[in-house]
Design a protein around this motif. Structure first.
Motif, PDB file in Angstrom:
ATOM      1  N   THR A  76       0.889  -1.254   0.206  1.00  0.00           N
ATOM      2  CA  THR A  76       0.200  -0.081  -0.043  1.00  0.00           C
ATOM      3  C   THR A  76       0.954   1.100   0.011  1.00  0.00           C
ATOM      4  OG1 THR A  76      -0.097  -0.112   2.347  1.00  0.00           O
ATOM      5  CG2 THR A  76      -1.953  -1.060   0.997  1.00  0.00           C
ATOM      6  N   ASN A  77       2.053   1.235   0.283  1.00  0.00           N
ATOM      7  CA  ASN A  77       2.989   2.450   0.216  1.00  0.00           C
ATOM      8  C   ASN A  77       3.908   2.383  -0.581  1.00  0.00           C
ATOM      9  OD1 ASN A  77       1.627   3.301   2.854  1.00  0.00           O
ATOM     10  ND2 ASN A  77       2.974   2.120   4.094  1.00  0.00           N
ATOM     11  N   PHE A  78       4.102   3.105  -1.576  1.00  0.00           N
ATOM     12  CA  PHE A  78       5.009   3.223  -2.588  1.00  0.00           C
ATOM     13  C   PHE A  78       5.954   4.558  -2.670  1.00  0.00           C
ATOM     14  CE2 PHE A  78       1.283   0.969  -3.870  1.00  0.00           C
ATOM     15  CZ  PHE A  78       1.562  -0.281  -4.441  1.00  0.00           C
ATOM     16  N   PRO A  79       7.245   4.338  -2.926  1.00  0.00           N
ATOM     17  CA  PRO A  79       7.688   2.982  -3.882  1.00  0.00           C
ATOM     18  C   PRO A  79       8.185   2.095  -2.668  1.00  0.00           C
ATOM     19  CG  PRO A  79       9.018   5.016  -4.013  1.00  0.00           C
ATOM     20  CD  PRO A  79       7.763   5.594  -3.623  1.00  0.00           C
ATOM     21  N   ALA A  80       8.065   0.932  -3.017  1.00  0.00           N
ATOM     22  CA  ALA A  80       8.483  -0.097  -1.950  1.00  0.00           C
ATOM     23  C   ALA A  80       9.631  -1.148  -2.727  1.00  0.00           C
ATOM     24  CB  ALA A  80       7.368  -0.847  -1.667  1.00  0.00           C
ATOM     25  N   VAL A  81      10.408  -1.517  -1.858  1.00  0.00           N
ATOM     26  CA  VAL A  81      11.518  -2.394  -2.216  1.00  0.00           C
ATOM     27  C   VAL A  81      11.702  -3.539  -1.095  1.00  0.00           C
ATOM     28  CG1 VAL A  81      13.365  -1.032  -1.059  1.00  0.00           C
ATOM     29  CG2 VAL A  81      13.996  -2.399  -2.930  1.00  0.00           C
ATOM     30  N   TYR A  82      11.878  -4.692  -1.913  1.00  0.00           N
ATOM     31  CA  TYR A  82      11.966  -5.743  -1.073  1.00  0.00           C
ATOM     32  C   TYR A  82      13.378  -6.690  -1.486  1.00  0.00           C
ATOM     33  CZ  TYR A  82       7.316  -4.914   0.308  1.00  0.00           C
ATOM     34  OH  TYR A  82       6.302  -4.516   0.635  1.00  0.00           O
ATOM     35  N   ILE A  83      14.006  -7.100  -0.410  1.00  0.00           N
ATOM     36  CA  ILE A  83      15.322  -7.723  -0.915  1.00  0.00           C
ATOM     37  C   ILE A  83      15.294  -9.248  -0.539  1.00  0.00           C
ATOM     38  CG2 ILE A  83      17.740  -8.038  -0.113  1.00  0.00           C
ATOM     39  CD1 ILE A  83      17.569  -4.821   0.697  1.00  0.00           C
ATOM     40  N   SER A  84      15.528  -9.997  -1.308  1.00  0.00           N
ATOM     41  CA  SER A  84      15.556 -11.373  -1.365  1.00  0.00           C
ATOM     42  C   SER A  84      16.982 -12.045  -1.708  1.00  0.00           C
ATOM     43  CB  SER A  84      14.477 -12.185  -2.301  1.00  0.00           C
ATOM     44  OG  SER A  84      14.832 -13.583  -2.377  1.00  0.00           O
ATOM     45  N   ILE A  85      17.337 -12.840  -0.755  1.00  0.00           N
ATOM     46  CA  ILE A  85      18.581 -13.510  -0.904  1.00  0.00           C
ATOM     47  C   ILE A  85      18.344 -14.706  -1.180  1.00  0.00           C
ATOM     48  CG2 ILE A  85      20.840 -14.193   0.354  1.00  0.00           C
ATOM     49  CD1 ILE A  85      19.281 -11.248   1.917  1.00  0.00           C
ATOM     50  N   SER A  86      18.104 -15.156  -2.484  1.00  0.00           N
ATOM     51  CA  SER A  86      17.209 -16.245  -2.780  1.00  0.00           C
ATOM     52  C   SER A  86      18.195 -17.669  -2.729  1.00  0.00           C
ATOM     53  CB  SER A  86      16.779 -15.981  -4.194  1.00  0.00           C
ATOM     54  OG  SER A  86      17.695 -15.880  -5.264  1.00  0.00           O
ATOM     55  N   LYS A  87      19.306 -17.524  -3.279  1.00  0.00           N
ATOM     56  CA  LYS A  87      20.261 -18.791  -3.279  1.00  0.00           C
ATOM     57  C   LYS A  87      21.553 -18.599  -2.890  1.00  0.00           C
ATOM     58  CE  LYS A  87      21.017 -22.384  -6.489  1.00  0.00           C
ATOM     59  NZ  LYS A  87      20.818 -23.065  -7.763  1.00  0.00           N
TER      60      LYS A  87
END
Length: 152
Positions: free
Chosen positions: A40-51
């Motif tokens: 709901t709040n922009f801009p938004a950033v999400y960090i994924s340490i995927s592998k």
């Protein structure tokens, strides 16, 4: 401190210094590939340490390669044709994406080498709002506590 915590702290600190993002968080399954309506709040950033692929190097160290994905979401705007009033805001998205890459590329820590951008993908058609995934790779080196071995 763990490898993942160090990577997240370093990247989130760099993103905070941009003074642009309303949300900076680690990706914990907040959104699916089908929708991101929970944001709901922009801009938004999400960090994924995927592998992280590890390999034992010496008795007390392991090394590996990590993949770090950064998801960036912006508020949906209307058309961006030449007469549209939202065009400057929409084009700003592209500038912010370039600045985000510049801030994160080369980030380093005690457990990880310089982040190197490996890809960028426009996910807007999936999330039905301006959304991007920026991918990075980095080398990991960390000390591990192993049991004492006696060779016969």
């Amino acid at each position: 401190m763990s490898v993942r915590v160090e990577i997240f702290n370093e990247l989130s600190s760099r993103l905070e210094n941009m003074n642009f993002f309303q949300i900076i968080d680690i990706y914990k399954g907040q959104f699916s590939d089908e929708e991101a309506n929970g944001i709901t709040n922009f801009p938004a950033v999400y960090i994924s340490i995927s592998k992280i692929d590890y390999e034992e190097m010496t008795v007390d160290f392991i090394e590996g390669r990590a993949v770090v994905d950064v998801y960036v979401f912006f508020k949906q705007f209307n058309n961006t044709d030449i007469l549209d009033k939202n065009k400057p805001s929409s084009l700003e998205i592209l500038t912010i994406m370039d600045e985000t890459v510049d801030k994160l590329h080369g980030a380093t820590g005690s457990f990880f080498s310089e982040l190197s951008q490996t890809g960028e993908e426009d996910l807007s058609f999936i999330y039905e709002k301006p959304a991007f995934k920026i991918s990075f790779s980095t080398e990991i080196r960390k000390r591990v506590e192993l049991g004492n071995y006696i060779l016969n």
